[in-house]
Design a protein around this motif. Structure first.
Motif, PDB file in Angstrom:
ATOM      1  N   UNK A 142       0.836  -1.203   0.000  1.00 33.47           N
ATOM      2  CA  UNK A 142       0.000   0.000   0.000  1.00 33.47           C
ATOM      3  C   UNK A 142       0.868   1.249   0.000  1.00 33.47           C
ATOM      4  N   UNK A 143       1.937   1.246   0.785  1.00 30.57           N
ATOM      5  CA  UNK A 143       2.802   2.419   0.878  1.00 30.57           C
ATOM      6  C   UNK A 143       3.561   2.664  -0.417  1.00 30.57           C
ATOM      7  N   UNK A 144       3.782   1.618  -1.207  1.00 32.26           N
ATOM      8  CA  UNK A 144       4.477   1.800  -2.484  1.00 32.26           C
ATOM      9  C   UNK A 144       3.590   2.424  -3.547  1.00 32.26           C
ATOM     10  N   UNK A 145       2.267   2.418  -3.287  1.00 32.59           N
ATOM     11  CA  UNK A 145       1.339   3.075  -4.204  1.00 32.59           C
ATOM     12  C   UNK A 145       1.216   4.537  -3.784  1.00 32.59           C
ATOM     13  N   UNK A 146       1.640   5.469  -4.650  1.00 32.34           N
ATOM     14  CA  UNK A 146       1.718   6.885  -4.276  1.00 32.34           C
ATOM     15  C   UNK A 146       0.355   7.423  -3.830  1.00 32.34           C
ATOM     16  N   UNK A 147      -0.700   7.066  -4.547  1.00 31.09           N
ATOM     17  CA  UNK A 147      -2.038   7.565  -4.220  1.00 31.09           C
ATOM     18  C   UNK A 147      -2.467   7.108  -2.829  1.00 31.09           C
ATOM     19  N   UNK A 148      -2.291   5.820  -2.549  1.00 29.80           N
ATOM     20  CA  UNK A 148      -2.718   5.284  -1.255  1.00 29.80           C
ATOM     21  C   UNK A 148      -1.795   5.711  -0.125  1.00 29.80           C
ATOM     22  N   UNK A 149      -0.526   5.914  -0.430  1.00 26.29           N
ATOM     23  CA  UNK A 149       0.402   6.375   0.596  1.00 26.29           C
ATOM     24  C   UNK A 149       0.017   7.779   1.072  1.00 26.29           C
ATOM     25  N   UNK A 150      -0.267   8.689   0.122  1.00 24.04           N
ATOM     26  CA  UNK A 150      -0.688  10.037   0.476  1.00 24.04           C
ATOM     27  C   UNK A 150      -2.029  10.018   1.206  1.00 24.04           C
ATOM     28  N   UNK A 151      -2.920   9.118   0.777  1.00 24.55           N
ATOM     29  CA  UNK A 151      -4.223   8.988   1.438  1.00 24.55           C
ATOM     30  C   UNK A 151      -4.050   8.499   2.875  1.00 24.55           C
ATOM     31  N   UNK A 152      -3.121   7.562   3.069  1.00 27.65           N
ATOM     32  CA  UNK A 152      -2.854   7.037   4.405  1.00 27.65           C
ATOM     33  C   UNK A 152      -2.310   8.133   5.320  1.00 27.65           C
ATOM     34  N   UNK A 153      -1.370   8.940   4.833  1.00 18.89           N
ATOM     35  CA  UNK A 153      -0.822  10.044   5.622  1.00 18.89           C
ATOM     36  C   UNK A 153      -1.920  11.032   5.993  1.00 18.89           C
ATOM     37  N   UNK A 154      -2.787  11.323   5.038  1.00 16.04           N
ATOM     38  CA  UNK A 154      -3.914  12.222   5.282  1.00 16.04           C
ATOM     39  C   UNK A 154      -4.831  11.676   6.374  1.00 16.04           C
ATOM     40  N   UNK A 155      -5.068  10.359   6.334  1.00 12.83           N
ATOM     41  CA  UNK A 155      -5.925   9.714   7.341  1.00 12.83           C
ATOM     42  C   UNK A 155      -5.304   9.790   8.730  1.00 12.83           C
ATOM     43  N   UNK A 156      -3.982   9.629   8.810  1.00 12.21           N
ATOM     44  CA  UNK A 156      -3.303   9.702  10.106  1.00 12.21           C
ATOM     45  C   UNK A 156      -3.468  11.092  10.719  1.00 12.21           C
ATOM     46  N   UNK A 157      -3.290  12.132   9.896  1.00 12.68           N
ATOM     47  CA  UNK A 157      -3.469  13.507  10.387  1.00 12.68           C
ATOM     48  C   UNK A 157      -4.917  13.718  10.809  1.00 12.68           C
ATOM     49  N   UNK A 158      -5.840  13.147  10.032  1.00 16.24           N
ATOM     50  CA  UNK A 158      -7.262  13.280  10.337  1.00 16.24           C
ATOM     51  C   UNK A 158      -7.598  12.667  11.694  1.00 16.24           C
ATOM     52  N   UNK A 159      -7.089  11.468  11.957  1.00 12.36           N
ATOM     53  CA  UNK A 159      -7.338  10.802  13.233  1.00 12.36           C
ATOM     54  C   UNK A 159      -6.704  11.562  14.395  1.00 12.36           C
ATOM     55  N   UNK A 160      -5.471  12.064  14.185  1.00 14.81           N
ATOM     56  CA  UNK A 160      -4.785  12.826  15.226  1.00 14.81           C
ATOM     57  C   UNK A 160      -5.587  14.061  15.610  1.00 14.81           C
ATOM     58  N   UNK A 161      -6.006  14.839  14.605  1.00 15.99           N
ATOM     59  CA  UNK A 161      -6.802  16.030  14.872  1.00 15.99           C
ATOM     60  C   UNK A 161      -8.142  15.708  15.480  1.00 15.99           C
ATOM     61  N   UNK A 162      -8.786  14.639  14.993  1.00 17.89           N
ATOM     62  CA  UNK A 162     -10.106  14.270  15.498  1.00 17.89           C
ATOM     63  C   UNK A 162     -10.064  13.938  16.985  1.00 17.89           C
ATOM     64  N   UNK A 163      -9.059  13.176  17.408  1.00 15.77           N
ATOM     65  CA  UNK A 163      -8.994  12.773  18.813  1.00 15.77           C
ATOM     66  C   UNK A 163      -8.657  13.936  19.735  1.00 15.77           C
ATOM     67  N   UNK A 164      -7.837  14.874  19.271  1.00 23.83           N
ATOM     68  CA  UNK A 164      -7.573  16.068  20.075  1.00 23.83           C
ATOM     69  C   UNK A 164      -8.861  16.854  20.256  1.00 23.83           C
ATOM     70  N   UNK A 165      -9.634  17.001  19.167  1.00 26.26           N
ATOM     71  CA  UNK A 165     -10.881  17.777  19.214  1.00 26.26           C
ATOM     72  C   UNK A 165     -11.926  17.069  20.075  1.00 26.26           C
ATOM     73  N   UNK A 166     -12.192  15.797  19.761  1.00 23.40           N
ATOM     74  CA  UNK A 166     -13.297  15.078  20.407  1.00 23.40           C
ATOM     75  C   UNK A 166     -13.056  14.904  21.896  1.00 23.40           C
ATOM     76  N   UNK A 167     -11.860  14.402  22.253  1.00 25.84           N
ATOM     77  CA  UNK A 167     -11.580  14.181  23.669  1.00 25.84           C
ATOM     78  C   UNK A 167     -11.321  15.496  24.393  1.00 25.84           C
ATOM     79  N   UNK A 168     -10.778  16.482  23.690  1.00 23.87           N
ATOM     80  CA  UNK A 168     -10.576  17.792  24.298  1.00 23.87           C
ATOM     81  C   UNK A 168     -11.891  18.434  24.675  1.00 23.87           C
TER      82      UNK A 168
END
Length: 537
Positions: free
Chosen positions: A337-363
């Motif tokens: 998955x990481x070798x696929x450029x499209x999915x790798x960028x999508x995965x990085x985007x998802x990680x940032x999304x989860x990080x921000x979501x948990x700071x917001x929701x639990x905060x």
């Protein structure tokens, strides 16, 4: 013939993609969500700081029932409106106590410029509820950091366990992981109730969190993979509502049971019933397809046909054989998955999304304690707010696209967080705006969970989801520290929530649209999800 059955979802629709079979299994998955909701935030009450203060000589009687009597401010120092845990003013003439035997509380005999520390054995606990602070003697302000370790290690369990168990689930099957982690969650949870030292409790809590998070995410994915595309949203919403109901029951149980040891046993004992899921639920057909286990697929399809009372299509064997011969096996390989450029960028985007979501929701959850002074009612109210959020999420996703719902809900959450700074304390408008922000944060969080399960292939879906959630665990660890930002600038915590909400709202434009689309089975199918789908309004 092959045109009639083009893929698994079309085959499932001929057997009724939301028939009795799917409904029964969804009920079992929702029961898992209910049990997870009851156990996931138990540390809030088990490791909570109880109400206690020093016993005041000449003022308190043998049986103390009042936490803050009228005279207390004259004999003990206060902090943020509450008496300091282990401090009191010194008696001016302790050698002449006998002179005051006929005085109910001689406040004039206490010296406010001399503060002394109480002994642990000289504390009073008016609250009938106990926590590990009581039983494990984690008392006084200099020991409070030890209690915060419980929440920190609980979040660490998500970071450590998510990627490992996600990989095991994708490689060895959803069903095995569901049953094993379900039983382990209960076993570790029950063992926690017998802890005699803090270190023992933290280790068991860490292990329980690793298993418990994997249990919920596995059940969530099984529920979504079994139903057709048009019912996926209903299945996810039902699952999320049950999770919120479990949290409501958690608050009720914490309020009812006085002992934290009894409380934990009540929460975790029902989870042992998950061992019977081995005989009740099927393996995910999506996972079986990715592993080319067509004999097991045939067995499951026959069971679906029998329970749903729909005959198998005459040409279904032709479809299965063509799939078996035409598709190459795609092993669960995250590196691919990481070798696929499209999915790798999508995965990085998802990680940032989860990080921000948990700071917001639990905060937002941590800052919501100002809504009421009763911690049990407060917790129940917070959990109840999530239910209309789940329902509004389903309505929005039925009417609008995934991407639009996710982006707008985060944007409104961010605006509400920033607006909180401009409204004075005690204003009812502030409570209304906070509630709107919490509702929108719930909609965003649920949409995100559904969305991310739809943008990655079956072969690595669970491992990718759990790795993203592991990054979100960092946000969960940071959220309790956000109040410290107020020492730098008073409104900085709410502006931090607002910043992350607006940031992740912007990042949603880089995701493909998945509205009413089939779950991708391969990395190629996932990478080729259309990014130009017109938003359904």
């Amino acid at each position: 013939m092959s045109k009639e059955i083009s893929d698994f979802d079309s085959l499932l629709s001929k057997l009724n993609d939301f028939g009795k079979y799917q409904k029964l299994n969804l009920c079992l998955m929702c029961l898992t969500a209910l049990l997870t909701g009851m156990a996931s935030l138990s540390f809030v009450f088990v490791a909570g700081i109880p109400e206690y203060r020093c016993r005041i000589p000449l003022c308190d009687n043998e049986i103390v029932t009042e936490y803050i009597p009228e005279w207390l401010e004259n004999v003990a120092p206060f902090k943020n409106g509450f008496p300091k845990y282990c401090s009191r003013y010194e008696l001016k003439n302790e050698t002449f106590i006998d002179n005051y035997l006929n005085v109910s509380c001689p406040v004039d005999n206490f010296s406010k410029d001399k503060i002394i520390e109480c002994d642990v054995d000289d504390l009073v606990f008016p609250d009938r509820h106990t926590t590990i602070a009581n039983d494990l003697q984690i008392l006084c302000e200099n020991n409070q950091w030890k209690l915060s370790l419980v929440g920190t290690f609980s979040s660490l369990g998500i970071i450590l366990g998510g990627p490992i168990c996600g990989y095991i689930s994708d490689r060895y099957g959803r069903k095995k992981v569901l049953v094993i982690t379900g039983v382990l969650t209960s076993v570790f949870g029950i063992l926690k109730s017998f802890s005699t030292v803090l270190e023992e409790y933290i280790i068991l809590d860490l292990l329980e969190t690793i298993a418990g998070f994997t249990l919920y995410s596995t059940a969530f994915i099984i529920g979504l993979e079994l139903v057709g595309p048009s019912y996926r949203l209903l299945a996810a919403t039902t699952n999320n509502v049950c999770l919120s109901v479990g949290r409501i029951l958690l608050g009720v149980a914490a309020w009812y049971f006085n002992s934290w040891r009894t409380f934990l046993k009540v929460l975790y004992l029902p989870g042992l019933l998950i061992v019977f899921y081995w005989f009740l639920i099927p393996e995910s057909i999506k996972w079986l397809i990715s592993k080319k286990k067509y004999d097991e697929i045939r067995t499951t399809l026959s069971k679906i046909s029998k329970i749903n009372k729909r005959p198998l299509p005459e040409n279904y064997e032709i479809f299965l054989k063509s799939e078996e011969n035409s598709k190459s096996t795609e092993e669960a390989n995250f590196s691919k998955l990481l070798r696929n450029r499209t999915l790798c960028l999508r995965f990085i985007n998802c990680c940032i999304l989860f990080l921000g979501n948990n700071i917001i929701f639990f905060g937002l959850s941590l800052n919501s304690v100002t809504l009421t002074g009763h911690k049990y009612i407060n917790f129940i109210i917070i959990s109840m707010v999530e239910i209309p959020g789940n329902i509004l999420c389903a309505i929005s996703l039925n009417r609008f696209s995934r991407r639009l719902t996710l982006g707008v809900s985060y944007l409104v959450t961010g605006i509400c967080c920033i607006l909180l700074y401009f409204i004075s304390e005690g204003d009812y408008v502030k409570v209304i705006i906070y509630t709107i922000g919490k509702l929108m944060a719930t909609i965003a969080s649920n949409t995100m969970f559904i969305f991310i399960t739809e943008v990655f292939p079956t072969s690595v879906r669970h491992s990718t989801l759990n790795i993203c959630y592991a990054f979100g665990g960092i946000g969960s660890m940071l959220a309790p520290q956000t109040p410290l930002l107020a020492f730098i600038w008073d409104p900085l915590p709410v502006f931090t929530f607002g910043f992350f909400a607006i940031l992740v709202s912007f990042l949603t434009i880089f995701f493909p649209e998945t509205y009413n689309r089939e779950l991708p089975d391969t990395i190629e199918e996932s990478a080729n999800i259309s990014k130009t789908t017109v938003t359904k309004l």
